[in-house]
Design a protein around this motif. Structure first.
Motif, short mmCIF file in Angstrom:
data_model
loop_
_atom_site.label_atom_id
_atom_site.label_comp_id
_atom_site.label_asym_id
_atom_site.label_seq_id
_atom_site.Cartn_x
_atom_site.Cartn_y
_atom_site.Cartn_z
N GLU A 300 -2.87 -102.85 -65.62
CA GLU A 300 -1.87 -102.82 -66.70
C GLU A 300 -0.65 -103.68 -66.33
O GLU A 300 -0.07 -104.34 -67.19
N PHE A 301 -0.29 -103.68 -65.06
CA PHE A 301 0.82 -104.52 -64.62
C PHE A 301 0.49 -106.00 -64.85
O PHE A 301 1.34 -106.77 -65.33
N LYS A 302 -0.74 -106.37 -64.55
CA LYS A 302 -1.18 -107.76 -64.75
C LYS A 302 -1.08 -108.15 -66.23
O LYS A 302 -0.61 -109.23 -66.58
N LYS A 303 -1.51 -107.24 -67.11
CA LYS A 303 -1.43 -107.52 -68.55
C LYS A 303 0.02 -107.65 -69.01
O LYS A 303 0.35 -108.47 -69.86
N CYS A 305 2.53 -108.66 -67.08
CA CYS A 305 3.00 -109.95 -66.54
C CYS A 305 2.54 -111.12 -67.41
O CYS A 305 3.29 -112.08 -67.64
N GLU A 306 1.32 -111.05 -67.88
CA GLU A 306 0.73 -112.17 -68.65
C GLU A 306 1.08 -112.14 -70.13
O GLU A 306 0.77 -113.07 -70.87
N GLY A 307 1.73 -111.05 -70.58
CA GLY A 307 2.04 -110.94 -72.00
C GLY A 307 0.81 -110.65 -72.83
O GLY A 307 0.57 -111.27 -73.87
N LYS A 308 0.01 -109.66 -72.39
CA LYS A 308 -1.22 -109.30 -73.09
C LYS A 308 -1.30 -107.77 -73.27
O LYS A 308 -2.35 -107.17 -73.08
N THR A 309 -0.18 -107.16 -73.65
CA THR A 309 -0.14 -105.70 -73.77
C THR A 309 -0.55 -105.21 -75.16
O THR A 309 -0.77 -104.02 -75.35
N GLY A 310 -0.61 -106.12 -76.13
CA GLY A 310 -0.89 -105.71 -77.51
C GLY A 310 0.37 -105.28 -78.26
O GLY A 310 0.29 -104.88 -79.42
N TYR A 311 1.51 -105.37 -77.61
CA TYR A 311 2.81 -105.13 -78.26
C TYR A 311 3.50 -106.50 -78.38
O TYR A 311 3.95 -107.06 -77.37
N PRO A 312 3.56 -107.06 -79.60
CA PRO A 312 3.97 -108.45 -79.79
C PRO A 312 5.33 -108.82 -79.19
O PRO A 312 5.46 -109.89 -78.58
N PHE A 338 9.43 -100.89 -71.47
CA PHE A 338 8.00 -100.73 -71.70
C PHE A 338 7.25 -100.54 -70.38
O PHE A 338 6.40 -99.66 -70.25
N LEU A 339 7.59 -101.36 -69.38
CA LEU A 339 6.90 -101.26 -68.09
C LEU A 339 7.16 -99.90 -67.44
O LEU A 339 6.23 -99.22 -67.00
N PRO A 418 -3.26 -102.65 -78.63
CA PRO A 418 -2.21 -102.10 -77.75
C PRO A 418 -2.80 -101.44 -76.51
O PRO A 418 -3.78 -100.70 -76.59
N ILE A 419 -2.20 -101.72 -75.39
CA ILE A 419 -2.64 -101.22 -74.10
C ILE A 419 -2.49 -99.70 -74.00
O ILE A 419 -3.19 -99.03 -73.24
#
Length: 442
Positions: A300-303, A305-312, A338-339, A418-419
């Motif tokens: 989840e941390f990687k997502k 960092c990469e901007g791939k959480t599903g929350y725009p 969020f994090l 969304p993650i």
């Protein structure tokens, strides 16, 4: 003419003040009665820890030092630029030259404080005074205290006291150029290249150091909307001192009380770091928050960092950071919250990631912002106040201008789900925080 061992000189050591105009320490050096030699050290204690050898901040510093050198040359002077470990460099300089005194401006970070104490001891053995002046902030250390003579830990009363104390005396510029005749006239060796120090030049475009009056006048209304250019982007210049904080505070005074407030926040976090150094060493300001049981899910941390959480809005912010080294302040709050609260990942992970990526990374402000978002800091949002990233996007990016720029695949099959569900994440966060804080009270 080169610098000889016979010349009795005052050395002015540049650190977080990469400019010649309105520079407190340089002003006092130029009035010391000895010819002045400016010095800058590319500090290996800092540089060796940077994994990214195309770190844009190193390029920025190199450009700023080169710019100062060009300006000094016009006055027939030069700057001594060294690469290495400061203690070794100062031992060498103190043996090589007739140094009457060393003058610098105070750096408040834990590493800098320890380094300066060591340099002070080295120079003292040689009978060389080491003096530091205030330049990086308007008020430092114990200059703004409560009526009980204690440091403020809440911003609003601090800002009130700051404004009451601040006057023309504190905002006046130091007329350094008037005394350029006191610079030592010599020609120095070439500045170590980025390549010689193991770095590469970045293709990063740096923001201007100029701030438009119109932007400041509209700052209060526009600063929260990341889709428009409503902020100054001066962070990197304030961080490395390529602009004068006094000059910037005067502009705030004249054009925008809201913008001046942001500069007061900067002073606030620096005095917190000074009075409570544990915050700069990985500890929560409020000790109870060090007992939180973080989930710390690596995937989840990687997502995140990469901007791939599903929350725009979160994803847009992280992608902007990764590509430009900048993130809008409103979005910094949302991504940090969020994090820490949605994903229950230790805020220190996020703080370290921002430290690696932000062009304007500043320990005091970065730590202060992250602890504010996590609930563990001074003046923090209560732990039960959890930003809803969707509601924040609707409020501050209603047309989706910012989100569409950084998340072009929004609304397509390519954009992830969304993650985590906001409602479930909120309830989980409240439970975990409550357990930790209740446990601490027992």
């Amino acid at each position: 003419m080169s610098l000889t061992t016979k010349d009795k000189i005052t050395i002015f050591w540049h650190r977080r003040d990469l400019r010649l105009h309105d520079n407190t320490g340089l002003y006092y050096a130029l009035k010391s009665g000895n010819p002045v030699v400016p010095l800058f050290i590319f500090d290996r204690n800092i540089l060796d820890d940077l994994d990214n050898k195309k770190d844009s901040r190193v390029s920025f510093i190199h450009e700023a030092v080169t710019g100062m050198r060009e300006e000094l040359k016009k006055a027939g002077a030069d700057i001594l630029v060294e690469y290495g470990f400061p203690t070794e460099i100062w031992k060498s300089l103190s043996e090589k030259y007739q140094i009457a005194e060393v003058i610098t401006n105070t750096d408040y970070e834990p590493y800098a404080t320890e380094r300066d104490q060591e340099i002070y001891r080295i120079l003292k053995k040689e009978g060389i005074p080491f003096k530091a002046y205030k330049d990086h902030v308007i008020f430092e250390k114990k200059e703004v205290l409560s009526l009980q003579n204690t440091p403020y830990t809440v911003f609003t009363p601090y800002s009130r006291a700051w404004r009451e104390k601040c006057n023309d005396f504190y905002l006046s510029s130091y007329p350094t150029r008037k005394y350029f005749k006191n610079l030592h006239k010599w020609k120095g060796p070439s500045i170590p290249s980025l390549k010689e120090m193991g770095f590469e030049k970045t293709d990063q475009t740096f923001p201007s150091s100029k701030v438009e009056t119109e932007l400041l006048e509209n700052y209060g209304e526009q600063r929260n909307f990341p889709g428009i250019k409503g902020t100054s982007h001066l962070g990197i210049h304030l961080r490395f001192g390529t602009v004068s904080i006094r000059e910037m505070a005067r502009k705030g005074n004249e054009n925008s009380s809201t913008w001046l407030n942001e500069l007061i926040w900067r002073d606030f976090y620096h005095q917190i770091l000074w009075h409570f150094p544990h915050v700069g060493k990985g500890k929560a300001f409020r000790a109870a928050y060090d007992t939180i049981k973080w989930r710390n899910n690596q995937g989840e941390f990687k997502k995140w960092c990469e901007g791939k959480t599903g929350y725009p809005l979160v994803d847009a912010g992280m992608r902007e950071l990764n590509e430009t080294g900048f993130m809008h302040n409103r979005v910094r709050m949302v991504t940090a919250s969020f994090l820490a609260k949605h994903l229950l990942i230790d805020w220190r992970w996020g703080e370290a990631y921002f430290a690696e990526k932000l062009l304007d990374y500043d320990l005091a402000a970065n730590n202060g912002g992250w602890q504010w978002a996590a609930g563990s800091g001074t003046d923090a949002a209560p732990y039960f106040r959890i930003f809803n990233p969707t509601a924040q996007a609707e409020k501050f990016d209603p047309q989706g201008v910012y989100i569409k720029k950084w998340v072009p695949e929004i609304g397509t099959d390519q954009y992830p789900e969304p993650i985590v569900d906001h409602k479930i994440a909120r309830e989980r966060c409240l439970l975990v925080y409550k357990e930790a804080l209740n446990q601490d009270e027992k």
